[in-house]
Motif scaffolding. Structure first.
Motif, PDB file in Angstrom:
ATOM      1  N   GLN A 170       0.838  -1.204   0.000  1.00  0.00           N
ATOM      2  CA  GLN A 170       0.000   0.000   0.000  1.00  0.00           C
ATOM      3  C   GLN A 170       0.875   1.256   0.000  1.00  0.00           C
ATOM      4  O   GLN A 170       0.597   2.208  -0.726  1.00  0.00           O
ATOM      5  CB  GLN A 170      -0.927  -0.029   1.227  1.00  0.00           C
ATOM      6  N   ILE A 171       1.944   1.221   0.802  1.00  0.00           N
ATOM      7  CA  ILE A 171       2.828   2.400   0.891  1.00  0.00           C
ATOM      8  C   ILE A 171       3.545   2.633  -0.443  1.00  0.00           C
ATOM      9  O   ILE A 171       3.754   3.766  -0.871  1.00  0.00           O
ATOM     10  CB  ILE A 171       3.845   2.209   2.054  1.00  0.00           C
ATOM     11  N   SER A 172       3.887   1.527  -1.108  1.00  0.00           N
ATOM     12  CA  SER A 172       4.674   1.647  -2.346  1.00  0.00           C
ATOM     13  C   SER A 172       3.856   2.198  -3.521  1.00  0.00           C
ATOM     14  O   SER A 172       4.442   2.708  -4.474  1.00  0.00           O
ATOM     15  CB  SER A 172       5.263   0.288  -2.722  1.00  0.00           C
ATOM     16  N   VAL A 173       2.528   2.110  -3.439  1.00  0.00           N
ATOM     17  CA  VAL A 173       1.687   2.507  -4.588  1.00  0.00           C
ATOM     18  C   VAL A 173       1.895   3.984  -4.970  1.00  0.00           C
ATOM     19  O   VAL A 173       2.223   4.270  -6.115  1.00  0.00           O
ATOM     20  CB  VAL A 173       0.191   2.181  -4.330  1.00  0.00           C
ATOM     21  N   TYR A 209      -0.381  -1.125 -11.539  1.00  0.00           N
ATOM     22  CA  TYR A 209       0.016  -1.464 -10.180  1.00  0.00           C
ATOM     23  C   TYR A 209      -1.117  -1.123  -9.206  1.00  0.00           C
ATOM     24  O   TYR A 209      -1.082  -0.094  -8.536  1.00  0.00           O
ATOM     25  CB  TYR A 209       1.302  -0.692  -9.836  1.00  0.00           C
ATOM     26  N   PRO A 210      -2.152  -1.962  -9.131  1.00  0.00           N
ATOM     27  CA  PRO A 210      -3.268  -1.642  -8.232  1.00  0.00           C
ATOM     28  C   PRO A 210      -2.860  -1.777  -6.764  1.00  0.00           C
ATOM     29  O   PRO A 210      -2.025  -2.617  -6.418  1.00  0.00           O
ATOM     30  CB  PRO A 210      -4.324  -2.693  -8.604  1.00  0.00           C
ATOM     31  N   ALA A 211      -3.474  -0.942  -5.946  1.00  0.00           N
ATOM     32  CA  ALA A 211      -3.197  -0.978  -4.508  1.00  0.00           C
ATOM     33  C   ALA A 211      -4.002  -2.096  -3.858  1.00  0.00           C
ATOM     34  O   ALA A 211      -4.997  -2.549  -4.428  1.00  0.00           O
ATOM     35  CB  ALA A 211      -3.597   0.365  -3.897  1.00  0.00           C
ATOM     36  N   PRO A 212      -3.603  -2.538  -2.649  1.00  0.00           N
ATOM     37  CA  PRO A 212      -4.395  -3.552  -1.946  1.00  0.00           C
ATOM     38  C   PRO A 212      -5.853  -3.130  -1.767  1.00  0.00           C
ATOM     39  O   PRO A 212      -6.756  -3.955  -1.846  1.00  0.00           O
ATOM     40  CB  PRO A 212      -3.700  -3.683  -0.593  1.00  0.00           C
ATOM     41  N   SER A 213      -6.049  -1.780  -1.573  1.00  0.00           N
ATOM     42  CA  SER A 213      -7.431  -1.293  -1.413  1.00  0.00           C
ATOM     43  C   SER A 213      -8.231  -1.524  -2.700  1.00  0.00           C
ATOM     44  O   SER A 213      -9.421  -1.851  -2.646  1.00  0.00           O
ATOM     45  CB  SER A 213      -7.438   0.182  -1.028  1.00  0.00           C
ATOM     46  N   ASP A 214      -7.571  -1.384  -3.868  1.00  0.00           N
ATOM     47  CA  ASP A 214      -8.245  -1.658  -5.151  1.00  0.00           C
ATOM     48  C   ASP A 214      -8.610  -3.133  -5.249  1.00  0.00           C
ATOM     49  O   ASP A 214      -9.676  -3.497  -5.751  1.00  0.00           O
ATOM     50  CB  ASP A 214      -7.319  -1.309  -6.336  1.00  0.00           C
ATOM     51  N   VAL A 215      -7.689  -3.972  -4.790  1.00  0.00           N
ATOM     52  CA  VAL A 215      -7.911  -5.425  -4.857  1.00  0.00           C
ATOM     53  C   VAL A 215      -9.071  -5.823  -3.932  1.00  0.00           C
ATOM     54  O   VAL A 215      -9.927  -6.625  -4.314  1.00  0.00           O
ATOM     55  CB  VAL A 215      -6.609  -6.197  -4.505  1.00  0.00           C
ATOM     56  N   ILE A 216      -9.100  -5.209  -2.747  1.00  0.00           N
ATOM     57  CA  ILE A 216     -10.192  -5.516  -1.804  1.00  0.00           C
ATOM     58  C   ILE A 216     -11.527  -5.051  -2.405  1.00  0.00           C
ATOM     59  O   ILE A 216     -12.533  -5.766  -2.330  1.00  0.00           O
ATOM     60  CB  ILE A 216      -9.924  -4.858  -0.424  1.00  0.00           C
TER      61      ILE A 216
END
Lengths: 278, 102
Positions: free
Chosen positions: A40-43, A53-60
């Motif tokens: 998440q920080i790297s996004v 490069y989707p963020a974990p929030s996008d994946v959730i």
């Protein structure tokens, strides 16, 4: 300063099996949390869009969307049904033929060259011809899985049958057992660790085969979701598919393959679980 | 020894059963206004909770002749009563109405 006796320092609950497995689980969860946080920080640092490069929030969010729309449950059901069917059929065929070849010299002479030849042709090469014969869909995928599972189960069953102690076979035969009874009482139990090993290897191969077959020859399933996600520029969906695939394998391994292995191979002291060694 | 696989299978089957029962109850509720369903094929308007994706369109096409999509609504013609019940079972189907005559 007085020191506590050792038994008091080591309370029983600290060393109980449940506590140890909970601690192991917590460490595993901590690893996942650290990975997610770093992701998440790297996004924003990487600065690429959600397609690259989707963020974990996008994946959730994509996970929730796929559940809400009924796509993920349907695809998961399709994949599991194909996997179970292919694994069952491939394993049954592999065990039956392994026992036959292991016990019958004529069958061994007749089939061994053919099987060695077929073993060399990977399932990936078969899928296009299966598509020509059976079209896109369940038949092609299940056949590909049967092919993938068949060989490891066959060769491990064959090994198990051929290494069954001849002394014991002779002993039960001399006591009046028929060939079928010798098979049931001595040969099959001796071959069981081999069969289970073959099954475990085949189950792993089948899982990889499932993803590939669904990418090539299906319009549903987790493999198809992974493929369709990138095709429709919804990379987060692809990652959801990958995560579901990983979790599904963990579940199969934890709830089915490991207990089965423990109930057969380890029970007879033939192998030790890697985790028990550490 | 094999308690874990049996328990896991039991949980999966129970969840599947619950899913099917809830789906059947949902279908009853969604089709209550249309009962009794005509014995033959008929036209219907299926309202989803979102605009349909390819997955939903392919699934609905298996059950009837898809003639149009307007926002969240799909026009489906020549649908058998059994096929309509199958459609209404999906939790992502919000409502089912009788469609206009061709």
């Amino acid at each position: 300063m007085s020191t506590l006796p050792l038994p008091l320092l080591r309370a029983p609950w600290l060393t109980s099996r449940r506590t140890r497995s909970l601690a192991r689980l917590a460490k595993g969860a901590a690893g996942v949390v650290v990975l997610l946080a770093a992701w998440q920080i790297s996004v924003p640092l990487v600065g690429l869009g959600p397609y690259f490069y989707p963020a974990p929030s996008d994946v959730i969010a994509a996970f929730g969307d796929l559940i809400r729309k009924g796509i993920l449950p349907a695809y998961l059901g399709d994949s599991v049904a194909r996997y179970v069917t292919g694994l069952t059929a491939g394993a049954s065929l592999g065990i039956a033929l392994g026992v036959l070849i292991g016990l019958n010299r004529r069958a061994s002479l007749m089939l061994s060259p053919l099987l060695k030849f077929l073993f060399a042709i990977v399932e990936v090469a078969w899928i296009p011809i299966f598509v020509v014969w059976f079209g896109y869909g369940v038949k092609t995928i299940v056949l590909a899985l049967v092919y993938v599972v068949f060989f490891p189960v066959l060769y491990n069953t064959l090994l198990g049958v051929r290494t069954a102690p001849q002394l014991l076979v002779n002993a039960v035969r001399s006591l009046g057992a028929s060939r079928l009874q010798a098979l049931r009482l001595v040969i099959l139990p001796s071959a069981l660790p081999g069969i289970i090993t073959g099954l475990r290897v085949g189950a792993g191969f089948a899982f990889r085969g499932l993803v590939f077959a669904e990418i090539v020859a299906a319009k549903s399933g987790i493999g198809y979701l992974i493929f369709e996600g990138t095709e429709s520029h919804q990379t987060a969906r692809t990652i959801v598919g990958m995560i579901v695939m990983g979790l599904l394998w963990l579940g199969i391994d934890q709830f089915y393959l490991r207990p089965l292995e423990r109930a057969t191979i380890q029970r007879w002291g033939l192998t030790v679980d890697a985790e028990q060694r550490t | 020894m094999l308690r874990l696989p049996l328990a896991a299978t039991g949980v999966i089957l129970a969840a599947l059963l619950l899913y099917l029962v809830l789906g059947a109850m949902g279908a009853e509720r969604k089709l209550a206004a249309l009962e009794p369903l005509p014995p033959g094929r008929a036209d219907y308007r299926i309202t989803l909770a979102f605009p349909p994706e390819r997955f939903h369109q392919l699934l609905l096409q298996d059950q009837g002749r898809l003639t149009g999509v307007h926002g969240n609504v799909v026009d489906l013609k020549d649908v058998e009563p059994k096929a309509l019940r199958d459609i209404a079972r999906h939790y992502w189907v919000r409502a089912v109405e009788r469609g206009s005559a061709p």
